[in-house]
Design a protein around this motif. Structure first.
Motif, PDB file in Angstrom:
ATOM      1  N   MET A   1      12.225 -20.979  38.921  1.00 28.15           N
ATOM      2  CA  MET A   1      11.251 -20.044  38.375  1.00 28.15           C
ATOM      3  C   MET A   1      10.874 -19.018  39.450  1.00 28.15           C
ATOM      4  SD  MET A   1       7.576 -20.953  36.726  1.00 28.15           S
ATOM      5  CE  MET A   1       6.843 -19.776  35.678  1.00 28.15           C
ATOM      6  N   GLN A   2      10.827 -17.746  39.055  1.00 28.94           N
ATOM      7  CA  GLN A   2      10.495 -16.681  40.001  1.00 28.94           C
ATOM      8  C   GLN A   2       8.992 -16.644  40.243  1.00 28.94           C
ATOM      9  OE1 GLN A   2      11.798 -12.871  38.738  1.00 28.94           O
ATOM     10  NE2 GLN A   2      11.119 -11.840  40.586  1.00 28.94           N
ATOM     11  N   ALA A   3       8.618 -16.461  41.504  1.00 30.43           N
ATOM     12  CA  ALA A   3       7.200 -16.368  41.856  1.00 30.43           C
ATOM     13  C   ALA A   3       6.627 -15.052  41.332  1.00 30.43           C
ATOM     14  CB  ALA A   3       7.027 -16.455  43.366  1.00 30.43           C
ATOM     15  N   ASP A   4       5.350 -15.056  41.004  1.00 31.35           N
ATOM     16  CA  ASP A   4       4.693 -13.832  40.577  1.00 31.35           C
ATOM     17  C   ASP A   4       4.672 -12.849  41.735  1.00 31.35           C
ATOM     18  OD1 ASP A   4       4.177 -14.851  38.080  1.00 31.35           O
ATOM     19  OD2 ASP A   4       2.186 -15.594  38.609  1.00 31.35           O
ATOM     20  N   ARG A   5       4.799 -11.560  41.404  1.00 32.35           N
ATOM     21  CA  ARG A   5       4.747 -10.530  42.435  1.00 32.35           C
ATOM     22  C   ARG A   5       4.058  -9.306  41.864  1.00 32.35           C
ATOM     23  NH1 ARG A   5       9.643  -6.860  42.769  1.00 32.35           N
ATOM     24  NH2 ARG A   5      10.561  -7.044  40.709  1.00 32.35           N
ATOM     25  N   LEU A   6       3.555  -8.473  42.759  1.00 28.16           N
ATOM     26  CA  LEU A   6       2.900  -7.249  42.331  1.00 28.16           C
ATOM     27  C   LEU A   6       3.930  -6.250  41.835  1.00 28.16           C
ATOM     28  CD1 LEU A   6       0.334  -6.825  45.231  1.00 28.16           C
ATOM     29  CD2 LEU A   6      -0.104  -7.670  42.926  1.00 28.16           C
ATOM     30  N   THR A   7       3.559  -5.485  40.827  1.00 27.91           N
ATOM     31  CA  THR A   7       4.470  -4.470  40.307  1.00 27.91           C
ATOM     32  C   THR A   7       4.515  -3.277  41.256  1.00 27.91           C
ATOM     33  OG1 THR A   7       2.766  -3.285  39.063  1.00 27.91           O
ATOM     34  CG2 THR A   7       3.860  -5.135  37.942  1.00 27.91           C
ATOM     35  N   SER A   8       5.525  -2.457  41.081  1.00 26.57           N
ATOM     36  CA  SER A   8       5.638  -1.239  41.899  1.00 26.57           C
ATOM     37  C   SER A   8       4.425  -0.342  41.696  1.00 26.57           C
ATOM     38  CB  SER A   8       6.922  -0.488  41.540  1.00 26.57           C
ATOM     39  OG  SER A   8       8.046  -1.247  41.880  1.00 26.57           O
ATOM     40  N   ALA A   9       3.980  -0.207  40.455  1.00 28.89           N
ATOM     41  CA  ALA A   9       2.816   0.642  40.169  1.00 28.89           C
ATOM     42  C   ALA A   9       1.564   0.127  40.883  1.00 28.89           C
ATOM     43  CB  ALA A   9       2.578   0.728  38.668  1.00 28.89           C
ATOM     44  N   MET A  10       1.381  -1.184  40.934  1.00 34.33           N
ATOM     45  CA  MET A  10       0.228  -1.755  41.640  1.00 34.33           C
ATOM     46  C   MET A  10       0.316  -1.479  43.135  1.00 34.33           C
ATOM     47  SD  MET A  10      -0.202  -5.462  39.931  1.00 34.33           S
ATOM     48  CE  MET A  10      -0.949  -5.724  38.362  1.00 34.33           C
ATOM     49  N   LEU A  11       1.498  -1.672  43.709  1.00 33.59           N
ATOM     50  CA  LEU A  11       1.676  -1.430  45.144  1.00 33.59           C
ATOM     51  C   LEU A  11       1.403   0.030  45.498  1.00 33.59           C
ATOM     52  CD1 LEU A  11       4.899  -3.546  45.734  1.00 33.59           C
ATOM     53  CD2 LEU A  11       2.619  -4.041  46.644  1.00 33.59           C
ATOM     54  N   GLY A  13      -0.504   2.099  43.812  1.00 30.32           N
ATOM     55  CA  GLY A  13      -1.946   2.310  43.654  1.00 30.32           C
ATOM     56  C   GLY A  13      -2.732   1.836  44.865  1.00 30.32           C
ATOM     57  N   VAL A  14      -2.363   0.675  45.394  1.00 27.65           N
ATOM     58  CA  VAL A  14      -3.025   0.139  46.587  1.00 27.65           C
ATOM     59  C   VAL A  14      -2.789   1.072  47.776  1.00 27.65           C
ATOM     60  CG1 VAL A  14      -2.971  -1.751  48.267  1.00 27.65           C
ATOM     61  CG2 VAL A  14      -3.002  -2.257  45.822  1.00 27.65           C
ATOM     62  N   LEU A  15      -1.558   1.551  47.931  1.00 29.14           N
ATOM     63  CA  LEU A  15      -1.235   2.442  49.047  1.00 29.14           C
ATOM     64  C   LEU A  15      -2.046   3.738  48.965  1.00 29.14           C
ATOM     65  CD1 LEU A  15       0.487   2.911  51.568  1.00 29.14           C
ATOM     66  CD2 LEU A  15       2.286   3.787  50.076  1.00 29.14           C
ATOM     67  N   PHE A  25      -3.901  10.712  53.347  1.00 30.55           N
ATOM     68  CA  PHE A  25      -3.623  11.271  52.035  1.00 30.55           C
ATOM     69  C   PHE A  25      -2.286  10.738  51.545  1.00 30.55           C
ATOM     70  CE2 PHE A  25      -2.146  14.631  49.163  1.00 30.55           C
ATOM     71  CZ  PHE A  25      -3.254  14.728  48.329  1.00 30.55           C
ATOM     72  N   ALA A  26      -2.249  10.298  50.317  1.00 28.86           N
ATOM     73  CA  ALA A  26      -1.000   9.841  49.700  1.00 28.86           C
ATOM     74  C   ALA A  26      -0.876  10.509  48.346  1.00 28.86           C
ATOM     75  CB  ALA A  26      -1.016   8.325  49.542  1.00 28.86           C
ATOM     76  N   THR A  27       0.296  10.994  48.080  1.00 27.08           N
ATOM     77  CA  THR A  27       0.537  11.656  46.807  1.00 27.08           C
ATOM     78  C   THR A  27       1.824  11.130  46.190  1.00 27.08           C
ATOM     79  OG1 THR A  27      -0.179  13.859  46.123  1.00 27.08           O
ATOM     80  CG2 THR A  27       1.960  13.721  46.932  1.00 27.08           C
ATOM     81  N   ILE A  28       1.797  10.868  44.913  1.00 23.43           N
ATOM     82  CA  ILE A  28       2.980  10.398  44.203  1.00 23.43           C
ATOM     83  C   ILE A  28       3.817  11.624  43.851  1.00 23.43           C
ATOM     84  CG2 ILE A  28       3.848   9.225  42.154  1.00 23.43           C
ATOM     85  CD1 ILE A  28       1.134   7.650  42.155  1.00 23.43           C
ATOM     86  N   LEU A  29       5.001  11.722  44.446  1.00 23.35           N
ATOM     87  CA  LEU A  29       5.894  12.846  44.185  1.00 23.35           C
ATOM     88  C   LEU A  29       6.769  12.587  42.965  1.00 23.35           C
ATOM     89  CD1 LEU A  29       7.056  13.585  47.847  1.00 23.35           C
ATOM     90  CD2 LEU A  29       5.220  14.701  46.556  1.00 23.35           C
ATOM     91  N   VAL A  30       7.206  11.331  42.806  1.00 22.56           N
ATOM     92  CA  VAL A  30       8.027  10.931  41.669  1.00 22.56           C
ATOM     93  C   VAL A  30       7.530   9.580  41.196  1.00 22.56           C
ATOM     94  CG1 VAL A  30      10.348  10.309  40.898  1.00 22.56           C
ATOM     95  CG2 VAL A  30      10.054  12.162  42.541  1.00 22.56           C
TER      96      VAL A  30
END
Length: 112
Positions: A1-11, A13-15, A25-30
């Motif tokens: 069974m695969q361990a739970d992990r954070l999604t890319s979107a969550m990571l 958002g945290v960054l 400053f962090a900006t989502i380019l793509v």
């Protein structure tokens, strides 16, 4: 069974929130796949490009940042061409620009 992990979107958002809290400053380019999109971090410090890094799995089951793409000295056109090639081969990837002191270390602490 695969361990739970954070999604890319969550990571991402945290960054973004952590960078703002630290005075950067962090900006989502793509925006990529919400669940498992590859994450590329374009590291910038005071407006100067310091490299492009990809979040990749390491041998112990965790993640690390690996330098990818052209050397920053090659200029913006080389970076744009590299990103265009990557997006053609993987339309689900995320690209985030991170402008903060020691951006590579900061990103590694946050998303790896």
């Amino acid at each position: 069974m695969q361990a739970d992990r954070l999604t890319s979107a969550m990571l991402i958002g945290v960054l973004v929130r952590r960078a703002a809290a630290a005075g950067g400053f962090a900006t989502i380019l793509v925006k990529g796949d919400e669940i498992s999109g590859v994450i590329l971090v374009q590291a910038v410090e005071k407006g100067r490009e310091s490299g492009l890094f990809e979040r990749v799995p390491n041998l112990d089951g965790g993640y690390r940042l690996a330098r990818c793409g052209p050397d920053p000295a090659e200029g913006g056109e080389a970076l744009s061409q590299y990103i265009a090639r990557r997006r053609r081969s993987d339309p689900d990837l995320w690209i985030i620009e991170l402008d903060i002191a020691e951006a590579e270390r900061f990103a590694a602490e946050t998303i790896c």
